[in-house]
Design an enzyme around this catalytic site. Structure first.
Site, mmCIF file in Angstrom:
data_model
loop_
_atom_site.group_PDB
_atom_site.id
_atom_site.type_symbol
_atom_site.label_atom_id
_atom_site.label_comp_id
_atom_site.label_asym_id
_atom_site.label_seq_id
_atom_site.Cartn_x
_atom_site.Cartn_y
_atom_site.Cartn_z
ATOM 1 N N ARG A 33 9.119 -0.777 5.298
ATOM 2 C CA ARG A 33 9.921 -1.981 5.545
ATOM 3 C C ARG A 33 10.858 -2.292 4.373
ATOM 4 O O ARG A 33 11.756 -3.112 4.481
ATOM 5 C CB ARG A 33 9.002 -3.186 5.826
ATOM 6 C CG ARG A 33 8.322 -3.100 7.185
ATOM 7 C CD ARG A 33 7.165 -4.081 7.327
ATOM 8 N NE ARG A 33 5.943 -3.615 6.675
ATOM 9 C CZ ARG A 33 4.779 -4.246 6.710
ATOM 10 N NH1 ARG A 33 4.677 -5.395 7.344
ATOM 11 N NH2 ARG A 33 3.708 -3.745 6.093
ATOM 12 N N GLN A 89 -4.255 9.888 -1.990
ATOM 13 C CA GLN A 89 -4.517 9.736 -0.555
ATOM 14 C C GLN A 89 -3.528 10.671 0.141
ATOM 15 O O GLN A 89 -2.319 10.451 0.082
ATOM 16 C CB GLN A 89 -4.264 8.286 -0.133
ATOM 17 C CG GLN A 89 -4.555 8.030 1.330
ATOM 18 C CD GLN A 89 -3.986 6.692 1.819
ATOM 19 O OE1 GLN A 89 -3.169 6.066 1.165
ATOM 20 N NE2 GLN A 89 -4.430 6.268 2.990
ATOM 21 N N THR A 95 -5.322 1.258 4.821
ATOM 22 C CA THR A 95 -5.980 0.820 3.580
ATOM 23 C C THR A 95 -7.418 1.353 3.473
ATOM 24 O O THR A 95 -7.902 1.593 2.369
ATOM 25 C CB THR A 95 -5.998 -0.722 3.483
ATOM 26 O OG1 THR A 95 -6.476 -1.255 4.731
ATOM 27 C CG2 THR A 95 -4.606 -1.279 3.209
ATOM 28 N N ASN A 376 33.676 -10.116 -41.529
ATOM 29 C CA ASN A 376 34.422 -10.658 -40.397
ATOM 30 C C ASN A 376 34.993 -9.502 -39.576
ATOM 31 O O ASN A 376 35.700 -8.648 -40.112
ATOM 32 C CB ASN A 376 35.560 -11.544 -40.906
ATOM 33 C CG ASN A 376 36.197 -12.293 -39.750
ATOM 34 O OD1 ASN A 376 35.676 -13.303 -39.303
ATOM 35 N ND2 ASN A 376 37.290 -11.768 -39.242
HETATM 36 C C1 UD1 Z 1 -2.858 -5.762 4.492
HETATM 37 C C2 UD1 Z 1 -4.171 -6.111 5.200
HETATM 38 C C3 UD1 Z 1 -4.041 -7.495 5.814
HETATM 39 C C4 UD1 Z 1 -3.684 -8.497 4.734
HETATM 40 C C5 UD1 Z 1 -2.424 -8.087 4.011
HETATM 41 C C6 UD1 Z 1 -2.174 -8.988 2.830
HETATM 42 C C7 UD1 Z 1 -5.265 -4.102 6.024
HETATM 43 C C8 UD1 Z 1 -5.506 -3.239 7.208
HETATM 44 N N1 UD1 Z 1 -4.455 -5.136 6.220
HETATM 45 O O1 UD1 Z 1 -1.857 -5.643 5.505
HETATM 46 O O2 UD1 Z 1 -5.258 -7.873 6.398
HETATM 47 O O3 UD1 Z 1 -3.517 -9.792 5.322
HETATM 48 O O4 UD1 Z 1 -2.539 -6.744 3.523
HETATM 49 O O5 UD1 Z 1 -1.001 -8.689 2.171
HETATM 50 O O6 UD1 Z 1 -5.825 -3.851 4.982
HETATM 51 N N2 UD1 Z 1 -1.740 1.359 1.277
HETATM 52 C C9 UD1 Z 1 -2.184 2.598 0.878
HETATM 53 N N3 UD1 Z 1 -2.389 3.534 1.827
HETATM 54 C C10 UD1 Z 1 -2.188 3.322 3.150
HETATM 55 C C11 UD1 Z 1 -1.743 2.037 3.554
HETATM 56 C C12 UD1 Z 1 -1.527 1.072 2.594
HETATM 57 O O7 UD1 Z 1 -2.383 2.846 -0.306
HETATM 58 O O8 UD1 Z 1 -2.392 4.236 3.947
HETATM 59 C C13 UD1 Z 1 -1.483 0.328 0.232
HETATM 60 C C14 UD1 Z 1 -0.004 -0.015 0.165
HETATM 61 O O9 UD1 Z 1 0.648 0.744 -0.817
HETATM 62 C C15 UD1 Z 1 -0.039 -1.505 -0.187
HETATM 63 C C16 UD1 Z 1 -1.384 -1.982 0.326
HETATM 64 O O10 UD1 Z 1 -2.174 -0.843 0.569
HETATM 65 O O11 UD1 Z 1 0.038 -1.693 -1.569
HETATM 66 C C17 UD1 Z 1 -1.270 -2.826 1.579
HETATM 67 O O12 UD1 Z 1 -0.699 -2.075 2.608
HETATM 68 P P1 UD1 Z 1 0.255 -2.722 3.696
HETATM 69 O O13 UD1 Z 1 0.644 -1.660 4.660
HETATM 70 O O14 UD1 Z 1 1.331 -3.478 3.052
HETATM 71 O O15 UD1 Z 1 -0.760 -3.706 4.435
HETATM 72 P P2 UD1 Z 1 -0.406 -5.021 5.228
HETATM 73 O O16 UD1 Z 1 0.165 -4.650 6.538
HETATM 74 O O17 UD1 Z 1 0.388 -5.934 4.388
HETATM 75 CA CA CA Z 2 1.413 -5.720 2.447
#
Ligand code: UD1
Ligand code: CA
Length: 458
Positions: A33, A89, A95, A376
């Site tokens: 995004r 990863q 996550t 100066n």
């Molecule tokens: C996540 C949470 C959501 C929470 C929100 C708060 C989950 C499933 N969702 O959603 O409940 O309300 O954060 O901000 O946990 N990342 C990885 N590997 C991946 C995916 C993500 O390392 O495969 C890292 C990203 O770099 C990031 C963080 O995890 O720093 C959060 O990932 P993101 O995709 O932004 O999660 P949200 O959709 O915001």
């Molecule tokens: Ca996020």
């Protein structure tokens, strides 16, 4: 009368050692995004990557180790995380799979594990300490950092009874009733390492996004007889995440407000605080005045009584006590301005040391130079510091008068007290107290202008 004594008891107090702490930072997400080639956590706020802010906060909790989870090709993230460990990863499957990638690095670890999202960089150490404390107060438990947000962003919802969590539902999996819940998941958790090793492999991907959600952990834990306790963050600003450029700009403003406040608390006057941009590391002394529209890049130190006039741009510069900079001045990295010096409008200085009381009031360039006290440096004077191949040095002594529109062709030395006539191009060293002049003689032709006008009259 007996004197009161601060030592109230002579008994030795045995404190139980706090369990060890490991911190896992999830930073492997692509951040689609953001529409960027740069990894999301490497985007800057207040002059450094989000990840660097979070690592600095994490370090204040004295963890035994910090593990940053990255993707395969994220060399910039690995470099930013160093000297901390990184775990790879291999596929961005959510996550849950990101935490799974950190498990090997936690194999030999016994204690608490704090799990943080790399895109939530403003979280405070106090809040994290309270989250750990929440887990520590209850046996057989883990803790999650929640926050009340209304209207709710696209966050997971915490479905709870009192402060005990039942489950977390991701926004895309919410029913209408669940969508109405305003208690949100910030993404920060604290759990025991051994439990984590046991529970994470049980995460599935049966959800709207077919991802492995770490947020399934509370349900898995409950099936294993462990309870998840909610610690609520009081400050909604510190738990904001960055998913888009608009979020990044919002966090920048939150941090700028804090940095402006810090400068004012340290004794600086900001005439229009909102128009001043600081870096995370800007240092301001006492009785500093900063006029509107000033930008501080990284590495700026301002001494006491420094006055930065409007529309100036400073980075990597040390400005010593009582100096006046601007308006419209540009100080680039490696600049050291001596106390009481005055740098005026449209003056650019780079990699140069100016001793005390130097005046460079207007339209000048000083690069790769040293200028002695009370010299100066007049309007339009420049150091010609680049010969097309390398940078060369200009050394100017004390009490020198560099006239207007002088070109100092480096390498060149101008000794103390010398006088460089306006309009001169100086290619040779000038001795102390000498006059150097290098320009065409002025020739005057009486009446020429009037004749010329007459001739061209129609
Ligand atoms: C996540 C949470 C959501 C929470 C929100 C708060 C989950 C499933 N969702 O959603 O409940 O309300 O954060 O901000 O946990 N990342 C990885 N590997 C991946 C995916 C993500 O390392 O495969 C890292 C990203 O770099 C990031 C963080 O995890 O720093 C959060 O990932 P993101 O995709 O932004 O999660 P949200 O959709 O915001
Ligand atoms: Ca996020």
């Amino acid at each position: 009368m007996t004197k009161s004594n601060l030592k109230t008891s002579s008994k030795t107090v045995f404190k139980l050692a706090a369990p060890k702490l490991a911190i896992v930072i999830l930073a492997a997400g692509r951040g689609t995004r953001m529409k960027s080639k740069l990894s999301k956590v490497m985007h800057h706020i207040a002059g450094r990557p989000m990840l660097a802010h979070l690592i600095e906060t994490a370090q204040t909790l004295s963890p035994e180790r910090i593990i940053v989870v990255t993707a395969l090709d994220m060399d910039d993230v690995v470099a930013c995380a160093a000297p901390n460990m990184t775990a790879v990863q291999e596929q961005a499957l959510g996550t849950g799979s990101a935490v799974a990638a950190s498990l090997e690095a936690l194999n030999d670890f016994d204690g608490n594990v704090l799990i943080l999202l790399g895109d939530m960089p403003l979280i405070s150490a106090d809040t994290l300490a309270a989250l750990i404390q929440t887990k520590e107060t209850h046996e057989n438990s883990l803790s999650v950092l929640g926050v009340d947000l209304d209207p709710t962003p696209a966050f997971g919802r915490l479905i709870a009874q009192g402060n005990i969590l039942q489950r977390i539902v991701e926004d895309s999996d919410c029913t209408d009733a669940e969508k109405a819940v305003t208690l949100c998941n910030t993404g920060a958790f604290c759990t025991n390492a051994k439990d984590l090793q046991k529970w994470v492999p049980q995460i599935g991907n049966n959800n709207a996004q077919s991802e492995y959600y770490f947020t399934d952990i509370p349900t898995i834990a409950a099936n294993d007889g462990a309870k998840t306790y909610i610690h609520k963050a009081k400050d909604t600003d510190e738990v904001r995440g960055v998913n888009s450029r608009a979020d990044l700009a919002a966090l920048e403003q939150i941090l700028q407000t804090q940095l402006r406040r810090k400068a004012m608390d340290n004794g600086a006057t900001l005439i229009d605080p909102k128009s001043v941009t600081f870096s995370f590391d800007t240092q301001t002394g006492q009785d500093v005045v900063i006029e509107p529209n000033v930008f501080f890049g990284t590495g700026v130190i301002l001494g006491d009584n420094v006055h930065i006039k409007a529309c100036s741009h400073l980075e990597g510069a040390h400005v010593r006590d009582d100096a006046v900079i601007g308006p419209f001045a540009r100080l680039r990295p490696g600049t050291d301005i001596g106390s009481g010096s005055k740098i005026g409008n449209f003056v650019e200085i780079k990699n140069a040391r100016l001793h005390e009381g130097v005046k460079a009031g207007h339209l000048a360039y000083i690069g790769d130079a040293e200028i002695g006290a009370h010299t100066n440096y007049s309007c339009g004077a420049i150091t010609a510091n680049y010969d097309g191949f390398k940078k060369q040095k200009t050394i100017i002594g004390e009490n020198v008068m560099v006239g207007s529109n002088v070109n100092l062709v480096a390498p060149v030395n101008i000794a103390d007290g010398a006088y460089i006539a306006a309009g001169s191009t100086i290619t040779k060293d000038v001795e102390a107290d000498a006059l150097a002049i290098n320009r065409g003689k002025t020739r005057i032709f009486d009446g020429w202008a009037a004749e010329n006008r007459q001739k061209n009259k129609k």
